[in-house]
Design an enzyme around this catalytic site. Structure first.
Site: not given
Length: 725
Positions: A330, A373, A367, A354, A386
């Protein structure tokens, strides 16, 4: 009956014989005179030189190798004197094994000494002097001296040995020296004549790190000594000499106390950390864990230690900061977001819903947060990390657009740091895949492969140095600087300081307002996002991004549980950060291999680094112990003033007997007989270095055989499913 002789005939015959003899004598005399004229007149100069050469010998004087210092003047590499027991095979009148057995009755010779001797013997010529024992005590020297007549071809020599006072500390950056091998000798044959002559008598050379890259500056200039010799070749007296010029002092940008702190915080965990000054590219800390002790290589590493290092599953010889390649996880998302702004694929306020997954081609890309989220815009996508947001973004951008936008950060390219061996990493593209594979079905880029690129997985593989350069570029408002470990080179003769000038290598095409949006989101990560716990109560504002990269593929319907996975198959923990946010002075990229979540395993280390560098705070021993175990976010206990922490800090120490300051290095070097000491007053650096720096010349080069360090690199794993923040 009396014989009548013809007197006239006898006289004529006698005169003929005399004439022939006289002619022969004359011819011989003419030949002798001609030869004398040829030798005394025609070849006078040549023979005079030969006679002088028979009477004298030219001995190279190997210069004292230069010191390596940290940015504050702490000695990281120096020299010390010791005696060695050496054998010259061409002068020995018996088999070597019985000779060594006899020597073992006078001086202790262990099995490892014999193995090392045989290895060096294979790499040497018969006329070379090969060490069988190093670092003899005074008692051992005295014992051999009394028995020397028994061992023709064996002698005691005074040598200078390289010393790395802090052992394993920063070993991958500093490097080590080793005996010149046959491959290197062949390479040296292509050097200019003046460079080749400068290495006469030199037996070892820099093999790794700064020792290798700055070999020419550290080596110095070889001197010569003319000595008168006896018929047996023994030196009688010195006729003339040109002293050697010691190697220059190389001062690094590393802060060795910060380096020690980071290595302590890692403990026994594997990983790497690079800290840079964003404005200059200076490397403030360069950590690769586990490390190795370069002192093992100085007088030839033994088989047991070499095997332990080379075959260790932890790969201590691998420079993870320079050569290890990792999926960025990430930590890749801020660069993806900036690329989206620049290409118009997203606006800052544009939001998605999401649900916790992204469907593509019948495959469910999950996810990390089950249930998702909710409504996510660009700011929240970075702060909360995310995955779904970036799955969609990668699909919209495509692999080639991602490649073209992110290449400008230096991903998948050599940074050009001033030590050798850097891995290139991989920023994938369709062109790359066509060139990398042979079969047509392998060369084709599939749309599904693009999805995982958005979260730093898939084919993405970068070095920690590349990640550090990229986050430094963001912190420096889009200006990319070339990273460098060496801060300056100090000429020991002229005392001239030659600083390494910062080198600008590129600028982002991104608009300043877009860069500001991403930096604001990264600040949010450390205030209200995934790494907020680590930076709670910090006396400064910082920006960062956590990352967790999967090592193995998890089945689509399976759930990752670290406790149920082999330790070496657990996720890597990554973190990138800079501080202070308003005007960054330091930028960091790091990985803790198989450490789990970047927020819990990596970010706490970065917090302690920032506290040290920006506030001069050194964590408590209790806090260091908890961070090693991944059990501390914010600092625990009472931090100390870094200036008040004794050097070396708790839990570390210098190599026994090794010099740890320029003054002590000078004192030890001056003990080498015969010695010619040059005192040099260094200026412009740490007050401890303002004392005299002695540089000693020594006729013989120190033997430092070393096994080669494998240039291994962490292999790029196959495409992976989503990463966790």
């Amino acid at each position: 009956m009396t014989e009548l002789r013809n007197v006239e005939q006898d006289l004529s015959r006698f005169r003929g014989r005399v004439l022939v003899a006289s002619a022969a004598v004359l011819v011989c005399f003419v030949l002798l005179v001609s030869r004398l004229v040829y030798l005394q007149v025609v070849r006078h100069q040549d023979l005079d030189e030969q006679a002088e050469a028979n009477r004298t010998a030219i001995v190279p004087i190997v210069p004292n190798r230069g010191l390596i210092l940290d940015r504050n003047g702490v000695v990281l590499a120096t020299n010390y004197s010791a005696y060695t027991l050496e054998i010259t095979p061409s002068k020995v009148n018996q088999a070597l094994d019985p000779l060594i057995d006899q020597l073992g009755q006078v001086i202790e010779i262990q099995t490892r000494d014999r193995r090392r001797f045989k290895k060096l013997l294979e790499e040497s010529k018969s006329i070379d002097s090969v060490p069988i024992r190093t670092k003899l005590t005074d008692e051992e020297v005295a014992r051999f001296a009394a028995q020397r007549f028994r061992f023709p071809g064996v002698e005691i020599k005074a040598r200078l040995f390289r010393s790395y006072p802090w052992g394993e500390l920063a070993s991958h950056a500093i490097g080590y020296i080793g005996r010149i091998n046959q491959a290197e000798k062949k390479q040296m044959d292509d050097w200019p004549d003046d460079e080749q002559s400068n290495y006469r008598g030199t037996e070892y050379i820099g093999k790794l790190g700064v020792e290798q890259s700055f070999e020419q500056q550290l080596h110095g200039i070889t001197g010569v000594e003319q000595v008168e010799t006896s018929a047996s070749g023994r030196a009688m007296r010195k006729l003339a000499s040109t002293p050697a010029t010691p190697g220059n002092t190389v001062r690094l940008s590393l802060d060795i106390k910060l380096q020690k702190l980071v290595e302590d915080l890692y403990g026994d965990r594997r990983g790497a950390l690079v800290a840079l000054d964003p404005h200059t590219g200076e490397v403030l800390s360069f950590v690769s864990k586990p490390t190795f002790d370069p002192n093992l290589f100085v007088d030839g590493i033994d088989q047991e230690n070499w095997q332990a290092l080379n075959e260790s599953i932890d790969k201590p010889l691998l420079n993870r900061a320079l050569r290890g390649t990792y999926p960025p996880g990430s930590t890749f998302k801020p660069y993806m977001a900036l690329a989206a702004l620049e290409t118009g694929k997203r606006r800052p306020e544009q939001a998605i819903n999401d649900p916790g997954f992204f469907w593509f081609g019948g495959h469910k890309f999950r996810d990390d947060k089950e249930g998702g989220h909710g409504v996510i815009d660009m700011y929240r996508s970075i702060v909360l990390s995310c995955d779904t947001y970036y799955y969609q973004l990668a699909n919209d951008m495509g692999v080639d657009l991602i490649h073209d936008q992110l290449q400008q950060y230096g991903f998948g390219e050599i940074t050009g740091i001033d030590i050798a061996g850097e891995a290139k990493g991989l920023l994938p593209s369709t062109a790359w895949k066509r060139a990398a594979y042979k079969r047509p079905e392998q060369q084709k880029w599939y749309a599904g492969e693009t999805i995982s690129l958005g979260i730093g997985q898939g084919y993405n593989n970068f070095t920690i140095l590349q990640l550090a350069t990229a986050v430094s570029t963001l912190a420096n408002n889009g200006s990319r600087m070339k990273p460098h470990l060496v801060k300056e080179v100090i000429d020991v003769v002229s005392k001239k300081v030659e600083p390494v000038q910062p080198q600008h290598v590129g600028r982002l095409t991104a608009k300043p307002e877009n860069v500001a949006i991403i930096r604001k989101a990264m600040v949010g990560v450390n205030i209200e996002g995934t790494s907020a716990a680590a930076f709670k109560g910090a006396g400064y504002t910082s920006g960062g991004k956590t990352g967790t990269a999967q090592v193995i593929t998890i089945a689509q319907n399976a759930k990752y549980k670290a406790s149920e996975v082999d330790e070496r198959h657990r996720d890597h923990a990554l973190f990138i950060a800079y501080a202070p946010a308003e005007d960054p002075k330091i930028a960091i990229a790091m990985v803790v291999e198989n450490g789990g979540f970047g927020a819990s395993a990596a970010a706490p280390i970065a917090r302690r680094v920032f506290d040290y560098y920006l506030q001069g705070l050194y964590p408590s021993d209790e806090d260091i112990a908890l961070v090693r175990q991944g059990k501390a976010s914010t600092p625990v206990g009472q931090p100390r003033q870094a200036a008040d922490v004794a050097w070396p800090p708790a839990g570390g120490g210098a190599t026994p007997g090794a010099p740890t300051s320029p003054a002590s290095a000078a004192k030890l070097a001056s003990n080498v007989p015969p010695a010619q000491v040059r005192t040099v007053a260094a200026t412009g650096i740490h007050p401890a270095f303002a004392q005299a720096v002695a540089a000693t010349t020594q006729p013989a080069a120190p033997p430092a055989p070393a096994a080669p360090v494998p240039a291994a690199s962490a292999a790029a794993p196959p495409p992976r499913p989503p990463a966790r923040p």
